[in-house]
Design an enzyme around this catalytic site. Structure first.
Site, short mmCIF file in Angstrom:
data_model
loop_
_atom_site.label_atom_id
_atom_site.label_comp_id
_atom_site.label_asym_id
_atom_site.label_seq_id
_atom_site.Cartn_x
_atom_site.Cartn_y
_atom_site.Cartn_z
N ALA A 50 0.84 -1.20 0.00
CA ALA A 50 0.00 0.00 0.00
C ALA A 50 0.87 1.25 0.00
CB ALA A 50 -0.90 -0.01 1.23
N GLY B 154 -0.31 -5.36 0.26
CA GLY B 154 -1.46 -5.21 -0.65
C GLY B 154 -1.21 -5.82 -2.02
N GLU C 258 -2.02 -9.34 -1.76
CA GLU C 258 -3.47 -9.49 -1.63
C GLU C 258 -4.15 -9.42 -3.01
OE1 GLU C 258 -4.85 -7.97 2.62
OE2 GLU C 258 -3.43 -6.58 1.75
N GLU D 74 3.02 -5.85 7.03
CA GLU D 74 2.16 -4.89 7.73
C GLU D 74 2.42 -4.83 9.24
OE1 GLU D 74 -0.25 -5.98 4.06
OE2 GLU D 74 1.12 -6.97 5.42
N MET E 242 34.68 -5.59 15.77
CA MET E 242 34.08 -4.56 14.92
C MET E 242 34.71 -4.54 13.53
SD MET E 242 31.49 -3.16 16.23
CE MET E 242 31.20 -1.73 15.21
N ASP F 51 45.67 -6.97 9.90
CA ASP F 51 45.85 -7.00 11.35
C ASP F 51 47.30 -7.37 11.62
OD1 ASP F 51 43.62 -7.17 13.82
OD2 ASP F 51 45.57 -8.07 14.28
N GLU G 83 40.58 1.57 21.18
CA GLU G 83 40.31 2.99 21.44
C GLU G 83 41.43 3.65 22.25
OE1 GLU G 83 36.52 4.57 20.63
OE2 GLU G 83 37.96 3.70 19.26
N LYS H 147 46.09 4.91 17.51
CA LYS H 147 45.45 5.36 16.27
C LYS H 147 46.35 6.34 15.52
CE LYS H 147 40.68 4.67 17.92
NZ LYS H 147 40.12 3.72 16.97
N SER I 129 34.43 5.09 18.63
CA SER I 129 33.09 5.31 19.19
C SER I 129 33.09 6.49 20.15
CB SER I 129 32.63 4.05 19.93
OG SER I 129 33.56 3.71 20.93
N ASN J 234 27.26 -2.34 16.90
CA ASN J 234 27.38 -3.79 17.05
C ASN J 234 26.02 -4.41 17.42
OD1 ASN J 234 28.56 -6.26 17.34
ND2 ASN J 234 29.58 -5.82 19.27
#
Length: 708
Positions: A95, A141, A144, A164, A339, A358, A413, A418, A440, A464
């Site tokens: 619909a 719909g 249907e 629906e 992550m 890694d 973190e 980093k 994060s 996550n």
């Protein structure tokens, strides 16, 4: 010879993409949304082709026009009728949800749905063989309409379902009746109650469709259907037994128990309305059709349905934020932990070439193993699983950096770590490449200081589990290149995720709003409130998971790091971190990932029978409204603060972000919509009362004064 075989395969594929739509219709036909032609066998081909839209949806004007088409077919009766979509995207996507927004009068909804019912009933009563030929999506719909035809032919790759329930409704154009009569009602009800979709082969095995074929065979299949040569699926004796009164009573009780686990009756009335409908009227088609209209209209005006419809449009709004023109084909991910590995797996699933780096081979091997398990669930064909795994390339030497269009850093973190990674990366990157961090919590202003070209740095903060939570915060800092930011947003859209543009600030939006939720729960533990009661207070509000269980899921070490970082920036606006939480982390009790946190975890699930002795004896108690307010209202408060500070610029998108990034009770429409519904004055006075009793962390933000 080999090249001829390849050429033939390519032609077959292209052939399958060209829709068989019967005789070519005249350019200027009498209908706006339909094309009607007849072939040499006298079969009428009715093509759904909604004007000005890439997909067919059922709106009131389209249904009215279908009524006029059916009147013509009754007057000039063809040998048979084929109903098809002229849109490559699929049959009918359901619909037009726009027509549901803001509905407040059940009798008006019932009258409108009654007019649509009459048209679908008229299609079913047509005294010619009718066949729906279905490709792509056939939902709600649209299904249907197909059920009102005598036969259904699916093109391989078609998908069927009744979504629906996701909008707080159940099927409303006779689907509850026709589906449970045609298909084993246990299977039919399960599909309607869950909103899940099924493929063409499964639809055939259920008896929902009579045949599954390729596009090039459509003309012959249509002739077979119209002239009685196609064996139609017939409901068996089991269907009759299961639709009988005693069986319906027994099965309905079982369905209610199952539904309660996933969707509490108090907040999600639609599944229970559907079960009631079938239990009371499943043996009487006319009575059930009438009751369906009444039930659908009542559901439409509930706050749950209106909020879930709002959530549907929030998703569409956030999809548009992605824009278009993605230029990222190769993603290089650094850090194959939980992550990083899952981000890499998801990007490969969405068609990207991904290199995964890694320092050690073990995390990469673990990430590939998890990816194979994920693809096994998501991808239906083994060849598709193989192709996705081929796109996910282990890269111990990090050579993928040189050719990547986007580099995503997902190392622990720690700011110094980093910055060290960026220093080694930047000289090797392509000039046009984007450097993204999945941090994060660390503000980008702190991360960019060691970069020669800080304008290339953005945040892409995934949630996550990556495969289930749709939100990605796209973080910019003052110096981010505007064009590069557009490319980052387009990339998020290209991997079927919803972007939230945010300005860099501690915790961005979602973690800043979610941290008080988890820390307040720990303060409550200090007050000797049982953890199961705290979680129950949140679930009573409608949260998918309580804050204690959520902290275990996220990892208590991460909660501690984010809590410390945010407290260093916002001070007493956040609850204090209890000393015993540091002790748990130092003992390695980090939650789900180590098998023990607040709960003991077995096979990825919390065992809630095991008591945690680290916070003293706990009296049993029931969750109170005050407990719920202590957990929930700070989220709304932070969202208002983020709006006031300009970290996000749109209240609707804030609600969408909290729903798609944290699972915030969807039927409430988001933390700001909840505040609006409850009343801003009520929320502010509740915060003041909490501040008086528990301290300044509950102080109402100044943004409430201008919030609308």
């Amino acid at each position: 010879m080999e090249s001829k075989i390849m050429q033939s395969k390519v032609l077959d594929l292209l052939g399958d993409r060209v829709l068989e739509l019967g005789p070519k219709p005249e350019a200027a036909g009498p209908y706006k949304n339909f094309k009607l032609t007849r072939d040499a066998d006298g079969i009428a081909w009715l093509l759904f082709d909604r004007e000005g839209s890439s997909a067919n949806t059922l709106s009131a004007d389209l249904v009215e026009e279908l009524d006029a088409v059916l009147a013509e077919l009754e007057t000039h009766r063809p040998a048979g009728l084929v109903i098809r979509s002229a849109k490559p995207s699929g049959f009918i996507a359901g619909a037009d949800v726009n027509e549901f927004r803001g509905a407040a009068d059940a009798s008006a909804v019932e009258a409108r749905i009654g007019r649509a019912h009459a048209v679908i009933d008229r299609l079913e009563a047509l005294r010619v063989p009718s066949v729906a030929v279905i490709h792509g999506f056939c939902l709600g719909g649209g299904l249907e309409v197909a059920l009102a035809c005598q036969s259904r032919i699916a093109i391989d790759g078609a998908r069927f379902g009744f979504p629906e329930v996701m909008l707080g409704l159940h099927p409303g154009l006779g689907g509850t009746v026709r589906f449970t009569r045609l298909v084993n009602p246990m299977q039919a009800m399960t599909l309607m109650l869950t909103g899940r979709t099924i493929d063409a082969r499964r639809a055939k095995s259920l008896g929902l469709v009579d045949a599954v074929g390729q596009e090039r065979h459509v003309r012959n299949a249509v002739k077979d259907a119209v002239f009685g040569r196609l064996k139609r699926a017939q409901p068996g004796l089991l269907n009759t037994i299961l639709n009988s009164g005693p069986a319906r009573g027994f099965l309905a009780s079982r369905m209610r128990r199952e539904a309660e686990k996933a969707a509490p009756h108090e907040y999600y009335p639609a599944p229970y309305a559907l079960i009631d409908l079938w239990e009371k009227h499943g043996g009487d088609k006319i009575a059930m059709l009438t009751a369906e209209r009444v039930s659908f209209a009542k559901l439409m005006i509930t706050p749950t349905a209106q909020n879930l419809i709002r959530v549907f449009f929030l998703r569409e709004q956030m999809k548009k934020l992605a824009g278009s023109g993605n230029e990222v084909a190769h993603v290089h991910v650094i850090g194959a932990g939980a992550m990083g590995g899952d981000i890499a797996a998801w990007c490969a699933n969405e068609g990207m070439r991904v290199t995964l780096a890694d320092m050690k081979p073990e995390p990469i091997a673990g990430a590939i193993k998890r990816a194979a398990e994920l693809y096994g669930k998501l991808i239906r064909k083994p060849i598709g699983v193989r192709d996705a795994l081929d796109r996910l390339i282990p890269d111990m030497d990090g050579e993928g950096v040189r050719n990547a269009d986007l580099i995503i850093e997902a190392v622990p973190e720690k700011l110094e770590l980093k910055q060290k990674v960026y220093a080694s990366l930047e000289p090797k990157m392509k000039q046009s490449a984007i450097l993204a961090t999945n941090t994060s919590s660390i503000p980008l202003q702190d991360l960019r200081t060691t970069l020669a070209k800080p304008e290339r740095l953005v945040g892409l903060h995934f949630f996550n589990p990556v495969s289930r939570l749709q939100l990605v915060e796209v973080v910019s800092h003052d110096g981010t290149d505007a064009q590069l930011l557009k490319q980052a947003l387009a990339f998020v859209g290209a991997i079927d995720r919803l972007p939230l543009p945010v300005k860099s600030s501690p915790g961005f939006l979602v973690n800043r709003a979610l941290t008080p939720y988890m820390l307040e729960a720990m303060v409550m533990l200090d007050e000797k409130i049982d953890k199961t009661v705290i979680d129950a207070a949140a679930k009573k509000f409608g949260m998918p998971m309580g804050p204690i269980e959520l902290a275990d899921q996220v990892g208590l070490d991460i909660c501690l790091d984010v809590g410390d970082m945010l407290r260093s920036k916002f001070g007493d606006a956040l609850p204090p971190t209890p000393a015993w939480l540091r002790d748990k982390v130092s003992r390695g009790e980090l939650g789900r990932k180590t098998g023990r946190g607040f709960y003991t975890w077995k096979d990825g699930k919390a065992d809630k029978t095991m008591a945690d002795k680290t916070v003293g004896p706990v009296p049993t108690t029931e969750p109170t409204d005050e407990m719920t307010d202590r957990l929930i209202l700070p989220m709304s408060n932070v969202c208002v603060a983020c709006l006031r500070e300009g970290i996000v610029d749109n209240a609707d998108v804030v609600d969408g972000a909290m729903i798609f990034g944290t699972g915030y009770a969807p039927f409430r429409g988001g933390p700001l919509n909840y505040a609006r519904t409850r009343g801003v004055e009520n929320v502010v006075s509740a915060l003041r009362a909490l501040a008086q009793k528990f301290g300044d962390r509950f102080a109402a933000d100044a943004g409430w004064e201008t919030f609308k």
